[in-house]
Design a protein around this motif. Sequence first.
Motif, PDB file in Angstrom:
ATOM      1  N   TYR A  59      36.264  33.164  37.527  1.00 46.55           N
ATOM      2  CA  TYR A  59      36.566  32.033  36.807  1.00 46.55           C
ATOM      3  C   TYR A  59      35.365  31.614  36.181  1.00 46.55           C
ATOM      4  CZ  TYR A  59      37.344  27.316  35.478  1.00 46.55           C
ATOM      5  OH  TYR A  59      37.458  26.116  34.893  1.00 46.55           O
ATOM      6  N   TYR A  60      35.719  31.111  34.879  1.00 42.41           N
ATOM      7  CA  TYR A  60      34.578  30.633  34.049  1.00 42.41           C
ATOM      8  C   TYR A  60      35.174  29.381  33.317  1.00 42.41           C
ATOM      9  CZ  TYR A  60      32.387  35.050  34.674  1.00 42.41           C
ATOM     10  OH  TYR A  60      32.161  36.392  35.437  1.00 42.41           O
ATOM     11  N   PRO A  61      34.456  28.399  33.343  1.00 46.06           N
ATOM     12  CA  PRO A  61      35.177  27.194  32.440  1.00 46.06           C
ATOM     13  C   PRO A  61      34.767  27.687  30.913  1.00 46.06           C
ATOM     14  CG  PRO A  61      32.829  26.507  33.246  1.00 46.06           C
ATOM     15  CD  PRO A  61      33.388  27.851  34.069  1.00 46.06           C
ATOM     16  N   ASP A  62      35.162  26.955  30.183  1.00 47.55           N
ATOM     17  CA  ASP A  62      34.981  27.051  28.696  1.00 47.55           C
ATOM     18  C   ASP A  62      33.964  27.008  28.204  1.00 47.55           C
ATOM     19  OD1 ASP A  62      38.309  25.681  27.683  1.00 47.55           O
ATOM     20  OD2 ASP A  62      37.794  27.819  28.486  1.00 47.55           O
ATOM     21  N   SER A  63      32.980  26.151  28.844  1.00 52.34           N
ATOM     22  CA  SER A  63      31.470  25.697  28.553  1.00 52.34           C
ATOM     23  C   SER A  63      30.683  27.187  28.640  1.00 52.34           C
ATOM     24  CB  SER A  63      31.005  24.750  29.259  1.00 52.34           C
ATOM     25  OG  SER A  63      31.125  25.025  30.599  1.00 52.34           O
ATOM     26  N   VAL A  64      30.861  28.020  29.522  1.00 48.03           N
ATOM     27  CA  VAL A  64      29.967  29.038  29.696  1.00 48.03           C
ATOM     28  C   VAL A  64      30.826  30.427  29.368  1.00 48.03           C
ATOM     29  CG1 VAL A  64      28.925  27.825  31.447  1.00 48.03           C
ATOM     30  CG2 VAL A  64      30.531  29.329  32.005  1.00 48.03           C
ATOM     31  N   LYS A  65      32.215  30.298  29.288  1.00 47.72           N
ATOM     32  CA  LYS A  65      32.794  31.601  28.707  1.00 47.72           C
ATOM     33  C   LYS A  65      32.385  32.411  27.961  1.00 47.72           C
ATOM     34  CE  LYS A  65      37.040  31.063  29.805  1.00 47.72           C
ATOM     35  NZ  LYS A  65      38.485  30.668  29.858  1.00 47.72           N
ATOM     36  N   GLY A  66      31.964  33.683  28.007  1.00 49.01           N
ATOM     37  CA  GLY A  66      31.590  34.531  27.156  1.00 49.01           C
ATOM     38  C   GLY A  66      29.945  34.742  27.007  1.00 49.01           C
ATOM     39  N   ARG A  67      29.198  33.787  27.694  1.00 49.67           N
ATOM     40  CA  ARG A  67      27.722  33.872  27.928  1.00 49.67           C
ATOM     41  C   ARG A  67      27.545  33.973  29.363  1.00 49.67           C
ATOM     42  NH1 ARG A  67      24.956  29.102  27.041  1.00 49.67           N
ATOM     43  NH2 ARG A  67      26.765  27.931  28.003  1.00 49.67           N
ATOM     44  N   PHE A  68      28.154  33.729  30.433  1.00 44.96           N
ATOM     45  CA  PHE A  68      27.709  33.676  31.839  1.00 44.96           C
ATOM     46  C   PHE A  68      28.767  34.896  32.415  1.00 44.96           C
ATOM     47  CE2 PHE A  68      25.825  29.120  32.760  1.00 44.96           C
ATOM     48  CZ  PHE A  68      25.055  29.379  31.652  1.00 44.96           C
ATOM     49  N   THR A  69      28.119  35.743  33.333  1.00 53.19           N
ATOM     50  CA  THR A  69      28.817  36.764  33.927  1.00 53.19           C
ATOM     51  C   THR A  69      28.251  36.615  35.551  1.00 53.19           C
ATOM     52  OG1 THR A  69      28.971  38.176  32.020  1.00 53.19           O
ATOM     53  CG2 THR A  69      29.460  38.883  34.275  1.00 53.19           C
ATOM     54  N   ILE A  70      29.351  36.302  36.300  1.00 54.50           N
ATOM     55  CA  ILE A  70      29.016  36.548  37.947  1.00 54.50           C
ATOM     56  C   ILE A  70      29.626  37.820  38.324  1.00 54.50           C
ATOM     57  CG2 ILE A  70      31.525  35.657  38.373  1.00 54.50           C
ATOM     58  CD1 ILE A  70      30.266  33.913  41.047  1.00 54.50           C
ATOM     59  N   SER A  71      28.717  38.258  39.373  1.00 54.84           N
ATOM     60  CA  SER A  71      28.779  39.636  40.111  1.00 54.84           C
ATOM     61  C   SER A  71      28.368  39.424  41.440  1.00 54.84           C
ATOM     62  CB  SER A  71      28.200  40.574  39.248  1.00 54.84           C
ATOM     63  OG  SER A  71      26.803  40.514  39.145  1.00 54.84           O
ATOM     64  N   ARG A  72      28.947  40.256  42.216  1.00 56.22           N
ATOM     65  CA  ARG A  72      28.378  40.368  43.661  1.00 56.22           C
ATOM     66  C   ARG A  72      28.070  41.818  44.085  1.00 56.22           C
ATOM     67  NH1 ARG A  72      32.710  37.295  46.784  1.00 56.22           N
ATOM     68  NH2 ARG A  72      31.191  37.978  48.582  1.00 56.22           N
ATOM     69  N   ASP A  73      27.128  42.069  45.215  1.00 55.72           N
ATOM     70  CA  ASP A  73      26.911  43.329  45.667  1.00 55.72           C
ATOM     71  C   ASP A  73      27.214  42.792  47.193  1.00 55.72           C
ATOM     72  OD1 ASP A  73      26.140  45.569  47.009  1.00 55.72           O
ATOM     73  OD2 ASP A  73      24.300  45.705  45.330  1.00 55.72           O
ATOM     74  N   ASN A  74      28.270  43.301  47.643  1.00 52.13           N
ATOM     75  CA  ASN A  74      28.749  42.850  49.185  1.00 52.13           C
ATOM     76  C   ASN A  74      27.715  43.858  49.995  1.00 52.13           C
ATOM     77  OD1 ASN A  74      30.389  41.069  48.527  1.00 52.13           O
ATOM     78  ND2 ASN A  74      32.199  42.352  48.751  1.00 52.13           N
ATOM     79  N   ALA A  75      27.370  44.867  49.632  1.00 50.94           N
ATOM     80  CA  ALA A  75      26.348  45.611  50.482  1.00 50.94           C
ATOM     81  C   ALA A  75      25.055  45.062  50.636  1.00 50.94           C
ATOM     82  CB  ALA A  75      26.296  47.225  50.071  1.00 50.94           C
ATOM     83  N   LYS A  76      24.509  44.335  49.677  1.00 49.25           N
ATOM     84  CA  LYS A  76      23.357  43.656  49.665  1.00 49.25           C
ATOM     85  C   LYS A  76      23.404  41.933  49.962  1.00 49.25           C
ATOM     86  CE  LYS A  76      20.973  47.043  46.765  1.00 49.25           C
ATOM     87  NZ  LYS A  76      20.139  47.218  45.401  1.00 49.25           N
ATOM     88  N   ASN A  77      24.630  41.659  50.190  1.00 46.42           N
ATOM     89  CA  ASN A  77      24.861  40.258  50.637  1.00 46.42           C
ATOM     90  C   ASN A  77      24.404  39.369  49.553  1.00 46.42           C
ATOM     91  OD1 ASN A  77      25.917  41.157  53.139  1.00 46.42           O
ATOM     92  ND2 ASN A  77      24.473  39.751  54.228  1.00 46.42           N
ATOM     93  N   THR A  78      24.640  39.646  48.122  1.00 47.45           N
ATOM     94  CA  THR A  78      23.903  39.036  46.861  1.00 47.45           C
ATOM     95  C   THR A  78      24.942  38.912  46.148  1.00 47.45           C
ATOM     96  OG1 THR A  78      21.963  39.793  47.370  1.00 47.45           O
ATOM     97  CG2 THR A  78      22.207  38.857  45.274  1.00 47.45           C
TER      98      THR A  78
END
Length: 129
Positions: A59-78
């Motif tokens: 989920y991204y609010p409109d204020s950051v959509k297209g500029r911010f990207t969230i990701s995760r690495d569960n193997a590295k707890n990050t």
Amino acid sequence: QEQLVESGGGLVQAGGSLRLSCAASGRTFSSYDMGWFRQAPGKERAVVAAINNHGTRTYYPDSVKGRFTISRDNAKNTVFLQMNSLNPEDTAVYYCAADRSSGGITTHPARSASGYEYWGQGTQVTVSS
């Protein structure tokens, strides 16, 4: 108790990029939905990105959509937040947060701060014009 530690904040010029990281200490990171929030002086804490525990819904609010990207690495707890095309309005303290009440692969992450139980100490992001 989950401990979260953010890193990667700093000073950047408008138009630049930063990548924030949030390292979790517990053994159950892969079961948590994760969120990134920010709070500027005099403003409420607001979500900028969220991801479910499987990494299949974001989920991204409109204020950051297209500029911010969230990701995760569960193997590295990050969990990461890639921020591009930054502008002075993005200046704030950025926090990562964990939500214990995660669901299946099609469950959307919470968008409100009240939905998260664990919080990091925050990292300052300053964007100069």
